[in-house]
Design a protein around this motif. Structure first.
Motif, mmCIF file in Angstrom:
data_model
loop_
_atom_site.group_PDB
_atom_site.id
_atom_site.type_symbol
_atom_site.label_atom_id
_atom_site.label_comp_id
_atom_site.label_asym_id
_atom_site.label_seq_id
_atom_site.Cartn_x
_atom_site.Cartn_y
_atom_site.Cartn_z
ATOM 1 N N VAL A 1 1.468 8.888 2.411
ATOM 2 C CA VAL A 1 0.687 9.853 3.193
ATOM 3 C C VAL A 1 1.207 9.915 4.624
ATOM 4 O O VAL A 1 1.390 11.004 5.187
ATOM 5 C CB VAL A 1 -0.819 9.492 3.161
ATOM 6 C CG1 VAL A 1 -1.595 10.276 4.198
ATOM 7 C CG2 VAL A 1 -1.389 9.728 1.776
ATOM 8 N N VAL B 1 0.445 4.200 -1.252
ATOM 9 C CA VAL B 1 -0.245 5.477 -1.046
ATOM 10 C C VAL B 1 -0.340 5.793 0.440
ATOM 11 O O VAL B 1 -0.020 6.908 0.881
ATOM 12 C CB VAL B 1 -1.642 5.462 -1.708
ATOM 13 C CG1 VAL B 1 -2.419 6.708 -1.364
ATOM 14 C CG2 VAL B 1 -1.514 5.291 -3.208
ATOM 15 N N THR B 2 -0.755 4.822 1.235
ATOM 16 C CA THR B 2 -0.842 5.023 2.682
ATOM 17 C C THR B 2 0.538 5.303 3.260
ATOM 18 O O THR B 2 0.694 6.176 4.119
ATOM 19 C CB THR B 2 -1.461 3.798 3.373
ATOM 20 O OG1 THR B 2 -2.761 3.577 2.830
ATOM 21 C CG2 THR B 2 -1.565 3.984 4.871
ATOM 22 N N ASP C 1 0.848 -1.196 0.000
ATOM 23 C CA ASP C 1 0.000 0.000 0.000
ATOM 24 C C ASP C 1 0.888 1.252 0.000
ATOM 25 O O ASP C 1 1.046 1.909 1.033
ATOM 26 C CB ASP C 1 -0.920 -0.022 1.218
ATOM 27 C CG ASP C 1 -1.991 1.058 1.162
ATOM 28 O OD1 ASP C 1 -2.052 1.796 0.166
ATOM 29 O OD2 ASP C 1 -2.760 1.157 2.143
#
Length: 145
Positions: free
Chosen positions: A33, A29-30, A27
């Motif tokens: 972020v 993207v997480t 993941d």
């Protein structure tokens, strides 16, 4: 000087460690972020958010010349950050003394606060004001030229 940068560096390293979990799980993207959030918070508590600090002696000299208050602060202090952010562009008109870099400044703060190194301490006309309201500090600024 190293203690000034220790909290932001630890936050960046913690952010990298926390972001590793989601990145390994597929993941990205997480992970990105989370890492960006840690970077932003590290930037907020770093000395980079504040105007370049001067020594206490230099701040007093400049204040006597232009009438602007002197702010004693330290990196990582949430009250100092609150004052800095609420002052906005006006913050650059004040004279900022980092008590972790200037032992004379730290001594002045302790003298003004019964031995405590409480920041922010703002000196206006040689009178100390501990953790004043940012709007009050803005009112103490002389009119812009």
């Amino acid at each position: 000087m190293t203690r000034v940068w220790m909290p932001p560096v630890l936050l960046v390293l913690s952010g990298a460690a926390v972001a590793t979990g989601p990145a390994r799980s597929g993941d990205p993207v997480t992970a990105a972020v989370l890492f960006v959030l840690f970077l932003l918070f590290a930037g907020m508590i770093s000395p980079l958010v504040f105007p370049r600090p001067v020594t206490a002696a230099e701040a007093r000299r400049r204040s006597a010349a232009d009438g602007c208050p002197v702010v004693y602060w330290r990196p990582g202090c949430t009250y100092c950050l609150r004052l800095r952010l609420r002052l906005g562009r006006d913050a650059s008109r004040l004279h900022w003394v980092d008590v972790w870099r200037d032992p004379a400044g730290a001594a002045e703060v302790r003298a003004a606060n019964d031995g405590d190194e409480t920041v922010p301490t703002v000196f206006v006309a040689d009178r100390p004001h501990t953790n004043p309201d940012p709007s009050w500090v803005r009112e103490q600024l002389p009119p812009a030229a």
